[in-house]
Scaffold this motif. Structure first.
Motif, PDB file in Angstrom:
ATOM      1  N   ARG A   1       0.789  -1.229   0.058  1.00  0.00           N
ATOM      2  CA  ARG A   1      -0.070  -0.019  -0.222  1.00  0.00           C
ATOM      3  C   ARG A   1       0.905   1.179   0.197  1.00  0.00           C
ATOM      4  O   ARG A   1       0.519   2.197  -0.672  1.00  0.00           O
ATOM      5  CB  ARG A   1      -1.013   0.070   1.094  1.00  0.00           C
ATOM      6  N   MET A   2       1.899   1.135   0.752  1.00  0.00           N
ATOM      7  CA  MET A   2       2.904   2.531   0.730  1.00  0.00           C
ATOM      8  C   MET A   2       3.321   2.480  -0.601  1.00  0.00           C
ATOM      9  O   MET A   2       3.642   4.007  -0.850  1.00  0.00           O
ATOM     10  CB  MET A   2       4.019   1.986   1.673  1.00  0.00           C
ATOM     11  N   HIS A   3       3.724   1.564  -1.270  1.00  0.00           N
ATOM     12  CA  HIS A   3       4.244   1.701  -2.544  1.00  0.00           C
ATOM     13  C   HIS A   3       3.324   2.535  -3.392  1.00  0.00           C
ATOM     14  O   HIS A   3       3.675   3.375  -4.417  1.00  0.00           O
ATOM     15  CB  HIS A   3       4.839   0.395  -3.199  1.00  0.00           C
ATOM     16  N   PHE A   4       2.194   2.055  -3.570  1.00  0.00           N
ATOM     17  CA  PHE A   4       0.807   2.554  -4.410  1.00  0.00           C
ATOM     18  C   PHE A   4       0.605   4.000  -4.047  1.00  0.00           C
ATOM     19  O   PHE A   4       0.522   4.958  -4.775  1.00  0.00           O
ATOM     20  CB  PHE A   4      -0.301   1.764  -3.894  1.00  0.00           C
ATOM     21  N   HIS A   5       0.571   4.470  -2.608  1.00  0.00           N
ATOM     22  CA  HIS A   5       0.483   5.694  -2.150  1.00  0.00           C
ATOM     23  C   HIS A   5       1.574   6.627  -2.725  1.00  0.00           C
ATOM     24  O   HIS A   5       1.350   7.920  -2.810  1.00  0.00           O
ATOM     25  CB  HIS A   5       0.274   5.705  -0.605  1.00  0.00           C
ATOM     26  N   ASP A   6       2.704   6.044  -2.559  1.00  0.00           N
ATOM     27  CA  ASP A   6       3.872   7.002  -3.180  1.00  0.00           C
ATOM     28  C   ASP A   6       3.942   7.225  -4.486  1.00  0.00           C
ATOM     29  O   ASP A   6       3.819   8.356  -4.993  1.00  0.00           O
ATOM     30  CB  ASP A   6       5.305   6.126  -2.853  1.00  0.00           C
ATOM     31  N   CYS A   7       3.578   6.190  -5.448  1.00  0.00           N
ATOM     32  CA  CYS A   7       3.601   6.327  -6.893  1.00  0.00           C
ATOM     33  C   CYS A   7       2.404   7.331  -7.391  1.00  0.00           C
ATOM     34  O   CYS A   7       2.414   8.114  -8.455  1.00  0.00           O
ATOM     35  CB  CYS A   7       3.382   4.969  -7.631  1.00  0.00           C
ATOM     36  N   PHE A   8       1.084   7.111  -6.497  1.00  0.00           N
ATOM     37  CA  PHE A   8       0.442   8.138  -7.125  1.00  0.00           C
ATOM     38  C   PHE A   8       0.144   9.606  -6.557  1.00  0.00           C
ATOM     39  O   PHE A   8      -0.660  10.356  -7.251  1.00  0.00           O
ATOM     40  CB  PHE A   8      -1.178   7.444  -6.501  1.00  0.00           C
TER      41      PHE A   8
ATOM     42  N   ASN B   1     -16.531   6.025  -7.371  1.00  0.00           N
ATOM     43  CA  ASN B   1     -17.299   4.897  -8.105  1.00  0.00           C
ATOM     44  C   ASN B   1     -16.442   4.713  -9.289  1.00  0.00           C
ATOM     45  O   ASN B   1     -15.306   5.242  -9.224  1.00  0.00           O
ATOM     46  CB  ASN B   1     -18.613   5.681  -8.677  1.00  0.00           C
ATOM     47  N   ALA B   2     -17.099   3.891 -10.358  1.00  0.00           N
ATOM     48  CA  ALA B   2     -15.900   3.113 -11.173  1.00  0.00           C
ATOM     49  C   ALA B   2     -15.556   4.515 -12.229  1.00  0.00           C
ATOM     50  O   ALA B   2     -14.600   4.444 -12.704  1.00  0.00           O
ATOM     51  CB  ALA B   2     -16.965   2.200 -12.101  1.00  0.00           C
ATOM     52  N   THR B   3     -16.404   5.380 -12.617  1.00  0.00           N
ATOM     53  CA  THR B   3     -15.704   6.421 -13.383  1.00  0.00           C
ATOM     54  C   THR B   3     -15.064   7.274 -12.879  1.00  0.00           C
ATOM     55  O   THR B   3     -13.816   7.606 -13.594  1.00  0.00           O
ATOM     56  CB  THR B   3     -17.193   7.384 -13.759  1.00  0.00           C
ATOM     57  N   GLN B   4     -15.010   7.474 -11.528  1.00  0.00           N
ATOM     58  CA  GLN B   4     -13.966   8.413 -10.972  1.00  0.00           C
ATOM     59  C   GLN B   4     -12.687   7.428 -10.896  1.00  0.00           C
ATOM     60  O   GLN B   4     -11.538   8.032 -10.961  1.00  0.00           O
ATOM     61  CB  GLN B   4     -14.243   8.766  -9.448  1.00  0.00           C
ATOM     62  N   LEU B   5     -12.819   6.336 -10.394  1.00  0.00           N
ATOM     63  CA  LEU B   5     -11.637   5.234 -10.553  1.00  0.00           C
ATOM     64  C   LEU B   5     -10.952   5.368 -11.611  1.00  0.00           C
ATOM     65  O   LEU B   5      -9.634   5.541 -11.726  1.00  0.00           O
ATOM     66  CB  LEU B   5     -12.099   4.109  -9.953  1.00  0.00           C
ATOM     67  N   ILE B   6     -11.710   5.062 -12.924  1.00  0.00           N
ATOM     68  CA  ILE B   6     -11.022   4.913 -14.139  1.00  0.00           C
ATOM     69  C   ILE B   6     -10.274   6.096 -14.492  1.00  0.00           C
ATOM     70  O   ILE B   6      -9.164   6.175 -15.011  1.00  0.00           O
ATOM     71  CB  ILE B   6     -12.220   4.793 -15.061  1.00  0.00           C
ATOM     72  N   ALA B   7     -10.907   7.429 -14.289  1.00  0.00           N
ATOM     73  CA  ALA B   7     -10.267   8.553 -14.436  1.00  0.00           C
ATOM     74  C   ALA B   7      -8.770   8.886 -13.568  1.00  0.00           C
ATOM     75  O   ALA B   7      -8.207   9.376 -14.120  1.00  0.00           O
ATOM     76  CB  ALA B   7     -11.242   9.691 -14.268  1.00  0.00           C
ATOM     77  N   ALA B   8      -9.051   8.249 -12.448  1.00  0.00           N
ATOM     78  CA  ALA B   8      -7.848   8.612 -11.620  1.00  0.00           C
ATOM     79  C   ALA B   8      -6.897   7.506 -12.107  1.00  0.00           C
ATOM     80  O   ALA B   8      -5.492   8.129 -12.039  1.00  0.00           O
ATOM     81  CB  ALA B   8      -8.147   8.127 -10.054  1.00  0.00           C
ATOM     82  N   PHE B   9      -7.009   6.650 -12.510  1.00  0.00           N
ATOM     83  CA  PHE B   9      -5.830   5.511 -13.016  1.00  0.00           C
ATOM     84  C   PHE B   9      -5.430   5.964 -14.506  1.00  0.00           C
ATOM     85  O   PHE B   9      -4.170   5.993 -14.737  1.00  0.00           O
ATOM     86  CB  PHE B   9      -6.446   4.176 -12.999  1.00  0.00           C
ATOM     87  N   ALA B  10      -6.377   6.524 -15.330  1.00  0.00           N
ATOM     88  CA  ALA B  10      -6.022   6.868 -16.401  1.00  0.00           C
ATOM     89  C   ALA B  10      -5.024   8.159 -16.567  1.00  0.00           C
ATOM     90  O   ALA B  10      -3.958   8.346 -17.378  1.00  0.00           O
ATOM     91  CB  ALA B  10      -7.165   7.236 -17.327  1.00  0.00           C
ATOM     92  N   SER B  11      -5.162   8.990 -15.393  1.00  0.00           N
ATOM     93  CA  SER B  11      -4.241   9.966 -15.444  1.00  0.00           C
ATOM     94  C   SER B  11      -2.857   9.770 -14.874  1.00  0.00           C
ATOM     95  O   SER B  11      -1.856  10.540 -14.994  1.00  0.00           O
ATOM     96  CB  SER B  11      -4.675  11.155 -14.078  1.00  0.00           C
ATOM     97  N   LYS B  12      -2.752   8.498 -14.345  1.00  0.00           N
ATOM     98  CA  LYS B  12      -1.405   7.900 -14.220  1.00  0.00           C
ATOM     99  C   LYS B  12      -1.030   7.089 -15.272  1.00  0.00           C
ATOM    100  O   LYS B  12      -0.263   6.157 -15.098  1.00  0.00           O
ATOM    101  CB  LYS B  12      -1.279   7.415 -13.039  1.00  0.00           C
TER     102      LYS B  12
END
Length: 325
Positions: A62-69, A167-178
């Motif tokens: 989780r720490m690695h995920f929080h760092d990378c985002f 929600n799914a739309t927000q999650l998809i957008a957050a990941f797409a931004s990375k």
């Protein structure tokens, strides 16, 4: 002579990794000359902690995920606050992070072997990989050469990390931004197969979902009742398993749990509301899909580890991970 499927899969993954990281300036053998013992030192030190506290595996992943985002994989989540700056570590989403002592111990061990050579960002990426493999999860090649960032800001973490109620739309957008795909989203969500959360993260979902004292209707009512027995409306400290009955085993049980409408977070339940993520959940909800999930998880972790990395002369190599030089 036929090549075994697992060997072939590893060869293909390695080829994909090399293709993905060439443009980032990362290399599998980055420390071959400057710190040849790096990976063995990291593994041995990490293993000492995981053998005593297996739950550290989920915390370090989780720490690695929080760092990378937030600002990319630059070790900025490891920096401590000062009188002049509130760092990512003290942002609300990061206040439950733990395992920093593992990173500090690994950094100290590496410094004894190769002083001033290895970044904290690279150490965090390696520790996350080793922690998962030590609890019988997948392993993956970690391209190296990241530099450490000099900026760590709590506000950026507050708004940069996708919260558990998206929600799914927000999650998809957050990941797409990375530059992460919908598939990466659902694969990396599979990390919820290990670890725990606090009752406070689901209080609203259990007791006041729409503001009228109701529960989230997307949850299995029996699961809601079970969670209410563990978490009162004012409970801020008790912990609950993210993957009930399988929270210390890295497996595909998480997807079976989500399919049964027993995902702990709204973000877990959201995987059922999108055709692509739902299809993946369904396909991987049985133990026969373990090898497929492991392969996908390894590939997605490599992609995540490449987010906005600092290389070359950018950033620095920190002497200690909790403070800039």
């Amino acid at each position: 002579m036929a090549i075994p499927k697992l060997v072939l899969a590893c060869i293909l993954l390695f080829a994909i990794v090399l293709q993905q990281v060439n443009s980032q300036g990362l290399k599998i053998d980055f420390y071959k000359k400057t710190c040849p013992s790096l990976e063995s030192v990291v593994y041995a030190t990490t293993a000492r902690y995981i053998s005593r506290v297996p739950s550290f595996a989920a915390a370090l992943l989780r720490m690695h995920f929080h760092d990378c985002f937030v600002r990319g994989c630059d070790g900025s989540v490891l920096i401590s606050s000062t009188s002049n700056n509130t760092a990512e570590k003290d942002s609300i989403p990061n206040q439950s992070l733990r395992g920093f002592q593992v990173i500090d111990a690994v950094k100290s061990a590496v410094e004894r072997q190769c002083p001033g050579q290895v970044s904290c960002a690279d150490i965090l990426a390696l520790v996350a990989r080793d922690a998962v493999s030590l609890i019988n999860g997948p392993s993956w090649p970690v391209p190296l050469g990241r530099r450490d960032g000099r900026v760590s800001n709590a506000t950026e973490a507050l708004f940069g990390l996708p919260p558990p109620f998206f929600n799914a739309t927000q999650l998809i957008a957050a990941f797409a931004s990375k530059n992460l795909t919908v598939k990466d989203l659902v694969v990396l969500s599979g990390s919820h197969t290990i670890g725990f959360s606090h009752c406070s993260t689901i209080t609203t979902r259990l007791y006041n979902f729409t503001g009228v004292g109701d529960s989230d209707p997307s949850m299995d009512p029996n699961y809601v009742a079970a969670l209410k027995r563990k978490c009162s409306p004012t409970d801020r400290t008790s912990i609950i398993q993210m993957d009930p009955g399988s929270s210390q085993s890295f497996d595909v049980n998480y997807y079976a749990t989500v399919q049964k409408r027993r995902g702990l977070f709204q973000a877990d339940a959201a995987l059922l509301t999108n055709n692509e993520t739902n299809a993946y959940v369904t396909k991987h909800s049985t133990s026969s899909a373990t090898s497929s999930f492991f392969k996908d998880f390894a590939a997605s972790m490599v992609k995540m580890g490449n987010i906005q990395v600092l290389t070359g002369s950018a950033g620095e190599i920190r002497r200690i991970c909790s403070a800039i030089n």
